[in-house]
Design a protein around this motif. Sequence first.
Motif, PDB file in Angstrom:
ATOM      1  N   ALA A   1       0.831  -1.205   0.000  1.00 17.01           N
ATOM      2  CA  ALA A   1       0.000   0.000   0.000  1.00 17.01           C
ATOM      3  C   ALA A   1       0.867   1.257   0.000  1.00 17.01           C
ATOM      4  O   ALA A   1       0.568   2.238  -0.691  1.00 17.01           O
ATOM      5  CB  ALA A   1      -0.938  -0.005   1.204  1.00 17.01           C
ATOM      6  N   CYS A   2       1.938   1.238   0.769  1.00 13.69           N
ATOM      7  CA  CYS A   2       2.847   2.394   0.819  1.00 13.69           C
ATOM      8  C   CYS A   2       3.535   2.604  -0.524  1.00 13.69           C
ATOM      9  O   CYS A   2       3.710   3.746  -0.975  1.00 13.69           O
ATOM     10  CB  CYS A   2       3.881   2.202   1.914  1.00 13.69           C
ATOM     11  SG  CYS A   2       3.208   2.232   3.587  1.00 13.69           S
ATOM     12  N   LEU A   3       3.929   1.516  -1.181  1.00 10.59           N
ATOM     13  CA  LEU A   3       4.583   1.640  -2.484  1.00 10.59           C
ATOM     14  C   LEU A   3       3.603   2.144  -3.533  1.00 10.59           C
ATOM     15  O   LEU A   3       3.984   2.916  -4.432  1.00 10.59           O
ATOM     16  CB  LEU A   3       5.177   0.287  -2.893  1.00 10.59           C
ATOM     17  CG  LEU A   3       6.233  -0.290  -1.941  1.00 10.59           C
ATOM     18  CD1 LEU A   3       6.719  -1.647  -2.434  1.00 10.59           C
ATOM     19  CD2 LEU A   3       7.414   0.666  -1.760  1.00 10.59           C
ATOM     20  N   LEU A   4       2.341   1.742  -3.439  1.00 11.08           N
ATOM     21  CA  LEU A   4       1.315   2.263  -4.352  1.00 11.08           C
ATOM     22  C   LEU A   4       1.040   3.739  -4.093  1.00 11.08           C
ATOM     23  O   LEU A   4       0.748   4.494  -5.024  1.00 11.08           O
ATOM     24  CB  LEU A   4       0.020   1.462  -4.202  1.00 11.08           C
ATOM     25  CG  LEU A   4      -0.088   0.176  -5.001  1.00 11.08           C
ATOM     26  CD1 LEU A   4      -1.386  -0.551  -4.667  1.00 11.08           C
ATOM     27  CD2 LEU A   4      -0.024   0.462  -6.503  1.00 11.08           C
ATOM     28  N   GLU A   5       1.110   4.131  -2.843  1.00  9.30           N
ATOM     29  CA  GLU A   5       0.971   5.552  -2.543  1.00  9.30           C
ATOM     30  C   GLU A   5       2.091   6.342  -3.202  1.00  9.30           C
ATOM     31  O   GLU A   5       1.860   7.430  -3.757  1.00  9.30           O
ATOM     32  CB  GLU A   5       1.002   5.780  -1.032  1.00  9.30           C
ATOM     33  CG  GLU A   5       0.888   7.245  -0.634  1.00  9.30           C
ATOM     34  CD  GLU A   5       1.149   7.490   0.844  1.00  9.30           C
ATOM     35  OE1 GLU A   5       1.177   8.669   1.248  1.00  9.30           O
ATOM     36  OE2 GLU A   5       1.341   6.517   1.598  1.00  9.30           O
ATOM     37  N   GLU A   6       3.299   5.814  -3.159  1.00  8.06           N
ATOM     38  CA  GLU A   6       4.439   6.484  -3.779  1.00  8.06           C
ATOM     39  C   GLU A   6       4.274   6.562  -5.295  1.00  8.06           C
ATOM     40  O   GLU A   6       4.598   7.588  -5.906  1.00  8.06           O
ATOM     41  CB  GLU A   6       5.728   5.736  -3.420  1.00  8.06           C
ATOM     42  CG  GLU A   6       6.983   6.255  -4.086  1.00  8.06           C
ATOM     43  CD  GLU A   6       7.416   7.621  -3.584  1.00  8.06           C
ATOM     44  OE1 GLU A   6       8.262   8.250  -4.235  1.00  8.06           O
ATOM     45  OE2 GLU A   6       6.887   8.079  -2.530  1.00  8.06           O
ATOM     46  N   ASP A   7       3.795   5.491  -5.915  1.00  8.98           N
ATOM     47  CA  ASP A   7       3.611   5.479  -7.370  1.00  8.98           C
ATOM     48  C   ASP A   7       2.322   4.730  -7.715  1.00  8.98           C
ATOM     49  O   ASP A   7       2.326   3.518  -7.908  1.00  8.98           O
ATOM     50  CB  ASP A   7       4.799   4.816  -8.057  1.00  8.98           C
ATOM     51  CG  ASP A   7       4.713   4.889  -9.583  1.00  8.98           C
ATOM     52  OD1 ASP A   7       3.688   5.374 -10.107  1.00  8.98           O
ATOM     53  OD2 ASP A   7       5.665   4.457 -10.261  1.00  8.98           O
ATOM     54  N   PRO A   8       1.206   5.452  -7.808  1.00  6.02           N
ATOM     55  CA  PRO A   8      -0.086   4.807  -8.086  1.00  6.02           C
ATOM     56  C   PRO A   8      -0.158   4.158  -9.463  1.00  6.02           C
ATOM     57  O   PRO A   8      -1.083   3.384  -9.723  1.00  6.02           O
ATOM     58  CB  PRO A   8      -1.085   5.974  -7.980  1.00  6.02           C
ATOM     59  CG  PRO A   8      -0.399   7.010  -7.168  1.00  6.02           C
ATOM     60  CD  PRO A   8       1.051   6.890  -7.523  1.00  6.02           C
TER      61      PRO A   8
END
Length: 490
Positions: free
Chosen positions: A359-366
């Motif tokens: 989830a954090c990595l998706l926040e960084e790059d959706p």
Amino acid sequence: MFKDKPAAGATLWVSTATQHQRRLQRLSVTQASDAPVHQPYLDSLAARGFTVTAVSKWLNAAVVTATPEKAAPLRQTSFVQDLQPITGFFVPTRTAALPYQALYMGKALKQLKPEAIFAASLTGRGVKVGVIDAGFYDAPNKSGLQPIFGDGRLKAYRDFVNPAKTQPYSQRESLLDSHGTDVLLFMAGSDPERQVLSGFAPEAEFYLARTDHGNRETRVEEEYFVQALEWMDSLGVRLVNSSLGYGTGFDNPAENYIPEQMDGTSFIARAVQMAVEQKGMMLVIAAGNDGGNKKWRIVNTPADAPGVLTVGATDFTTWAKQGYSSIGPGFLPYLKPDVACFAASGTSFAAPIIAGLAACLLEEDPSLTPQQLTDIIKKSSHLYPYGNNYVGYGVPNAFKALELVQGFSTLWPAKETVTVEGNRFVYKHKPSLLTEENGGIVLYRKESPTVVMAQQRISLRKKRIVVKRKPKETHTTLHVGPTVVELVWE
């Protein structure tokens, strides 16, 4: 970070020399980032008692020194776009610890080296996360989950087992009805008052589905699971975690699978593969807890599906596979599990740790696709590229994963392949370099590049490791703290 620059326009804010350089490179001469920060915004900060220590026109930002309590109201200021700790952490004046002191009480979080995620202020903010489980009894009353419910980030709940249930959080039908609650705590638990953080993604948005009844086990629950996936897809959910799995143990023995059917072709496995490949949903699935079951041992479905990120469990000291953690079938043309991390009492509580990181990595790059995100997490793991069917590619490193998302990578300790002639290999190391931060000494003895015959833990005190080849052993992965060596026996 300010929302705008009211004074910015077509004005040339840069020197003649700069204009010349830009024209040489075919860059725009007039750029809004060249305009100065709007002075009334800086004056307003001063009027509120903040001392501005630096200003960036390119970032349209100002730096101030303040406690978290004093700075927090700035988020509601009309001209402020965002507020971030420039030092990496908001450190309360009364202590020198991280904002969540209990972070290091969570061994799984510590094992994944989360500092870079917190330094980047990544909390899963804005990411739609689905959790498919057995129930979420008493979830709103858990101190670590109260912010989710209190802040309105619990977006939807549906009970596919008992749609008529009117009080999903206070009515209990089985002892497993709180299993989903515990899973949610490991993904997003956050109690600012007690300074307790138990998951990576406390600020994600959540969609919960109950598809499993704890007192009975039937194949219809697989259909509930698929219905939940379709429902979540209709709501735009990007990331789904589930600790459910099906193989044996159905109330009607005739419904039981056989191990050979854990090949990604079950009804539920096909559905999750479609969710990944056609709907763009990232699925994180627990490997299962049958590793000690001699009649089964392997992952259940849908953990067997290609494309999903299947998570096993390690111990904390050596990073070897926990005895209960299910292994991947040797007949699969792809590796399962994909990764692993510490969990004391089941892979159910390893998967949400990894899902929180995702989830954090998706926040960084959706814009990341499920395939890209899965690949990043695997590449960040400690054994990569020498994966095996016990722990996959091993324990992810949040720092490495974030670097991969951002498109660059530090030079990490090299991993090497050594071809061994004969039946004996000697490896020397310095025990003083080994700490629990990088695991212990583990041998994965394999009958193929990925299929483990046995794992062997070795005392940290040994300076000289002698590996004697066993019958049918073709490969051996030697994990010694930060070092990984792959032995290929001639």
